[in-house]
Design an enzyme around this catalytic site. Structure first.
Site, PDB file in Angstrom:
ATOM      1  CD  GLN A 126      -2.428   0.999   2.872  1.00  0.00           C
ATOM      2  OE1 GLN A 126      -2.042   0.177   3.694  1.00  0.00           O
ATOM      3  NE2 GLN A 126      -3.391   1.841   3.145  1.00  0.00           N
ATOM      4  N   GLY A 127       0.894   1.994  -1.073  1.00  0.00           N
ATOM      5  CA  GLY A 127       1.764   3.165  -1.193  1.00  0.00           C
ATOM      6  C   GLY A 127       0.992   4.459  -0.997  1.00  0.00           C
ATOM      7  CB  SER A 129       2.586   6.997   4.515  1.00  0.00           C
ATOM      8  OG  SER A 129       1.486   6.451   5.172  1.00  0.00           O
ATOM      9  CB  SER A 167       3.959  -2.794   5.291  1.00  0.00           C
ATOM     10  OG  SER A 167       3.800  -1.880   6.345  1.00  0.00           O
ATOM     11  CD  GLU A 250      -4.469  -0.017   6.775  1.00  0.00           C
ATOM     12  OE1 GLU A 250      -4.846   0.952   6.074  1.00  0.00           O
ATOM     13  OE2 GLU A 250      -3.272  -0.220   7.055  1.00  0.00           O
TER      14      GLU A 250
HETATM   15  C1  LIG Z   1       3.777  -0.698  11.372  1.00  0.00           C
HETATM   16  C2  LIG Z   1       3.418   0.350  10.366  1.00  0.00           C
HETATM   17  C3  LIG Z   1       3.091  -0.043   9.081  1.00  0.00           C
HETATM   18  C4  LIG Z   1       2.747   0.922   8.122  1.00  0.00           C
HETATM   19  N1  LIG Z   1       2.489   0.507   6.856  1.00  0.00           N
HETATM   20  C5  LIG Z   1       2.177   1.415   5.909  1.00  0.00           C
HETATM   21  C6  LIG Z   1       1.940   0.999   4.565  1.00  0.00           C
HETATM   22  O1  LIG Z   1       2.037  -0.191   4.242  1.00  0.00           O
HETATM   23  N2  LIG Z   1       1.621   1.932   3.653  1.00  0.00           N
HETATM   24  C7  LIG Z   1       1.512   3.261   3.971  1.00  0.00           C
HETATM   25  O2  LIG Z   1       1.173   4.050   3.086  1.00  0.00           O
HETATM   26  N3  LIG Z   1       1.768   3.697   5.227  1.00  0.00           N
HETATM   27  C8  LIG Z   1       2.091   2.809   6.205  1.00  0.00           C
HETATM   28  N4  LIG Z   1       2.363   3.229   7.490  1.00  0.00           N
HETATM   29  C9  LIG Z   1       2.378   4.679   7.777  1.00  0.00           C
HETATM   30  C10 LIG Z   1       1.238   5.168   8.649  1.00  0.00           C
HETATM   31  O3  LIG Z   1       0.020   5.201   7.932  1.00  0.00           O
HETATM   32  C11 LIG Z   1       1.627   6.563   9.167  1.00  0.00           C
HETATM   33  O4  LIG Z   1       2.754   6.387  10.010  1.00  0.00           O
HETATM   34  C12 LIG Z   1       0.519   7.225   9.943  1.00  0.00           C
HETATM   35  O5  LIG Z   1      -0.559   7.572   9.109  1.00  0.00           O
HETATM   36  C13 LIG Z   1       1.023   8.502  10.659  1.00  0.00           C
HETATM   37  O6  LIG Z   1       1.697   9.338   9.772  1.00  0.00           O
HETATM   38  P1  LIG Z   1       3.151   9.905  10.133  1.00  0.00           P
HETATM   39  O7  LIG Z   1       4.005   8.757  10.565  1.00  0.00           O
HETATM   40  O8  LIG Z   1       3.606  10.735   9.004  1.00  0.00           O
HETATM   41  O9  LIG Z   1       2.943  10.810  11.435  1.00  0.00           O
HETATM   42  P2  LIG Z   1       2.462  12.364  11.444  1.00  0.00           P
HETATM   43  O10 LIG Z   1       1.292  12.522  10.540  1.00  0.00           O
HETATM   44  O11 LIG Z   1       3.656  13.218  11.172  1.00  0.00           O
HETATM   45  O12 LIG Z   1       2.006  12.505  12.929  1.00  0.00           O
HETATM   46  C14 LIG Z   1       2.928  12.759  14.021  1.00  0.00           C
HETATM   47  C15 LIG Z   1       2.105  12.932  15.298  1.00  0.00           C
HETATM   48  O13 LIG Z   1       1.234  14.095  15.166  1.00  0.00           O
HETATM   49  C16 LIG Z   1      -0.111  13.723  15.425  1.00  0.00           C
HETATM   50  N5  LIG Z   1      -1.013  14.483  14.549  1.00  0.00           N
HETATM   51  C17 LIG Z   1      -0.856  14.723  13.226  1.00  0.00           C
HETATM   52  N6  LIG Z   1      -1.913  15.445  12.751  1.00  0.00           N
HETATM   53  C18 LIG Z   1      -2.760  15.629  13.800  1.00  0.00           C
HETATM   54  C19 LIG Z   1      -4.023  16.276  13.938  1.00  0.00           C
HETATM   55  N7  LIG Z   1      -4.627  16.865  12.913  1.00  0.00           N
HETATM   56  N8  LIG Z   1      -4.612  16.265  15.174  1.00  0.00           N
HETATM   57  C20 LIG Z   1      -4.014  15.652  16.248  1.00  0.00           C
HETATM   58  N9  LIG Z   1      -2.798  15.037  16.161  1.00  0.00           N
HETATM   59  C21 LIG Z   1      -2.176  15.016  14.958  1.00  0.00           C
HETATM   60  C22 LIG Z   1      -0.179  12.240  15.098  1.00  0.00           C
HETATM   61  O14 LIG Z   1      -1.257  11.616  15.786  1.00  0.00           O
HETATM   62  C23 LIG Z   1       1.178  11.737  15.579  1.00  0.00           C
HETATM   63  O15 LIG Z   1       1.154  11.531  16.972  1.00  0.00           O
HETATM   64  C24 LIG Z   1       2.714   2.308   8.470  1.00  0.00           C
HETATM   65  C25 LIG Z   1       3.038   2.707   9.768  1.00  0.00           C
HETATM   66  C26 LIG Z   1       3.396   1.738  10.716  1.00  0.00           C
HETATM   67  C27 LIG Z   1       3.753   2.198  12.100  1.00  0.00           C
END
Ligand SMILES: Cc1cc2nc3c(=O)[nH]c(=O)nc-3n(C[C@H](O)[C@H](O)[C@H](O)COP(=O)(O)OP(=O)(O)OC[C@H]3O[C@@H](n4cnc5c(N)ncnc54)[C@H](O)[C@@H]3O)c2cc1C
Length: 390
Positions: A126-127, A129, A167, A250
């Site tokens: 899944q692409g 993020s 992932s 999901e």
């Molecule tokens: C094990 C794992 C597998 C994953 N697999 C995939 C995958 O296969 N494909 C894919 O596309 N992605 C994948 N991801 C990515 C995942 O979807 C993102 O990590 C997640 O959506 C959070 O985005 P970020 O890491 O950029 O954090 P950020 O968006 O930068 O957030 C950082 C912090 O700020 C908080 N925050 C941000 N905006 C707000 C708001 N508006 N209000 C309150 N708090 C806020 C968040 O809750 C978090 O605590 C995976 C992540 C993990 C951990």
């Protein structure tokens, strides 16, 4: 086992009982094979996926014409339950991608892509993020420019950008990719989805090492990657709706197959406390009590959602409640297990703290807990936000 405790109407139970019996018989003849010494965990799970598919245990709720068995979500849940109860890894977590294709892909694409996805002939990732677009997915920068060649050949896109946290991309054949196709349109109508074959020129996959030692995550670099218009899933600009459909499935407790896994660990914790009778600190007893409450709340919620799904409801923003409840149940359960069963928790890789460490990620993957609360507040409770009142 989610359909035993509460009196909801799930139709004729004999059908499910028969399915469970068939699966138990199949498992007796096809036990989980041993992992070969040099076999990577992802490859081992993929081998198991193919075995399950050959037995007819993958895609139960996918229509037969697309490679499934044309049954209901409850049948798939029953299969997950039985696999969990036999301590075998669950069905591969592809249900949410399959649902996205079922809702948005053309008939021709479904016929071509879904049977191979279900069989494990093609592995998908899944692409969504990106380095600057996780919670704020709409802020993605990956751009797909539709071709405007001299001969007005507009039949392909050229994609540039980077995805992050993808992932198992290193083991995948296809990526369900989101990219912006219009830089001027409002963000939610300018994103488009594609089924990108990962062996395409210009695609670079680079695995990243996580704290638990896994190399689940990858960076995905896209440099002038050509994607045919026929590889677009849905219409141009439909990508946001497809993304929301995908994450709603999901985040759904039914589709993850985690319930039986939690139930088994909880039963083990309760056994441990009984066996240690008397010598257990009060703090640990009350932690296990809280785990039982979390689990029962989750089960009750999952049962209600099962009934809604069987009545024809699709996964919607209510899945954010599932995700929060699952995260709370899972994290508390593994924290408690760490105290109650020190050194005894091993995952499929044999890593003692692997599952505990992975549980920490539950409040991030599939959308963070803060984002789930925002969705519940705005979309389910209709609470005003700062932007509404300014
Ligand atoms: C094990 C794992 C597998 C994953 N697999 C995939 C995958 O296969 N494909 C894919 O596309 N992605 C994948 N991801 C990515 C995942 O979807 C993102 O990590 C997640 O959506 C959070 O985005 P970020 O890491 O950029 O954090 P950020 O968006 O930068 O957030 C950082 C912090 O700020 C908080 N925050 C941000 N905006 C707000 C708001 N508006 N209000 C309150 N708090 C806020 C968040 O809750 C978090 O605590 C995976 C992540 C993990 C951990």
């Amino acid at each position: 086992m989610i359909h035993q405790d509460l009196p909801l109407d799930f139709g004729d139970p004999s059908d499910l009982t028969r399915l469970r019996r068939e699966l138990r018989a199949w498992l007796a003849e096809h036990p989980l094979p041993a992992r070969r010494p040099d076999e990577e965990p992802a490859r081992f799970l993929h081998r198991w996926h193919r075995m399950l598919h050959s037995g007819g245990w993958v895609g139960l709720d996918v229509p037969e014409e697309y490679g499934g068995r044309g049954l209901t979500a409850l049948h798939q849940v029953a299969v997950s339950d039985e696999l969990g109860a036999s301590r075998a890894p669950g069905v591969p977590r592809i249900g949410y991608l399959a649902h996205a294709l079922l809702e948005f892909a053309s008939h021709e694409q479904r016929v071509r892509l879904l049977p191979r996805m279900l069989a494990g002939d093609d592995v998908w990732c899944q692409g969504f993020s990106e380095p600057g677009a996780g919670s704020d997915l709409a802020g993605m920068a990956t751009y797909a420019r539709r071709s405007e060649d001299a001969d007005h050949d507009r039949d392909h896109y050229t994609v540039n950008g980077q995805k992050l946290w993808t992932s198992y991309a290193q083991h995948s054949d296809y990526c369900l990719l989101l990219a912006r196709t219009d830089r001027d349109a409002p963000t939610h109508s300018s994103i488009t989805a594609f089924a990108l074959p990962l062996d395409r020129a210009g695609v670079t996959v680079r695995p990243l090492k996580a704290a638990n030692g896994d190399d689940e995550f990858c960076e995905l670099f896209l440099d002038d990657v050509r994607i045919e218009a026929a590889e677009r899933i849905g219409a141009e600009g439909d990508g946001w709706r497809l993304a929301m459909t995908t994450v709603n499935y999901e985040r759904n407790a039914l589709d993850t197959g985690h319930l039986s896994k939690y139930g088994l660990l909880l039963a083990r914790l309760r056994r441990e406390l009984h066996e240690r009778a008397g010598g257990v600190p009060d703090g640990l007893v009350s932690s296990v009590g809280r785990c039982v409450v979390d689990y029962q709340v989750l089960v009750a919620h999952a049962r209600r959602r099962t009934a809604e799904r069987l009545a024809g409801g699709a996964a919607g923003p209510e899945s954010s409640i599932d995700k929060l409840l699952m995260t709370r149940a899972e994290q508390r359960l593994y924290e408690t297990a760490l105290q109650a069963l020190p050194g005894q928790l091993t995952d499929v890789n044999g890593a003692v703290y692997g599952e505990y460490l992975y549980s920490r990620a539950a409040s991030v993957y599939g959308g963070t807990s803060q984002i789930q609360r925002n969705i519940i507040a705005k979309r389910l409770l209709r609470l005003p936000s700062a932007s509404d009142t300014s």
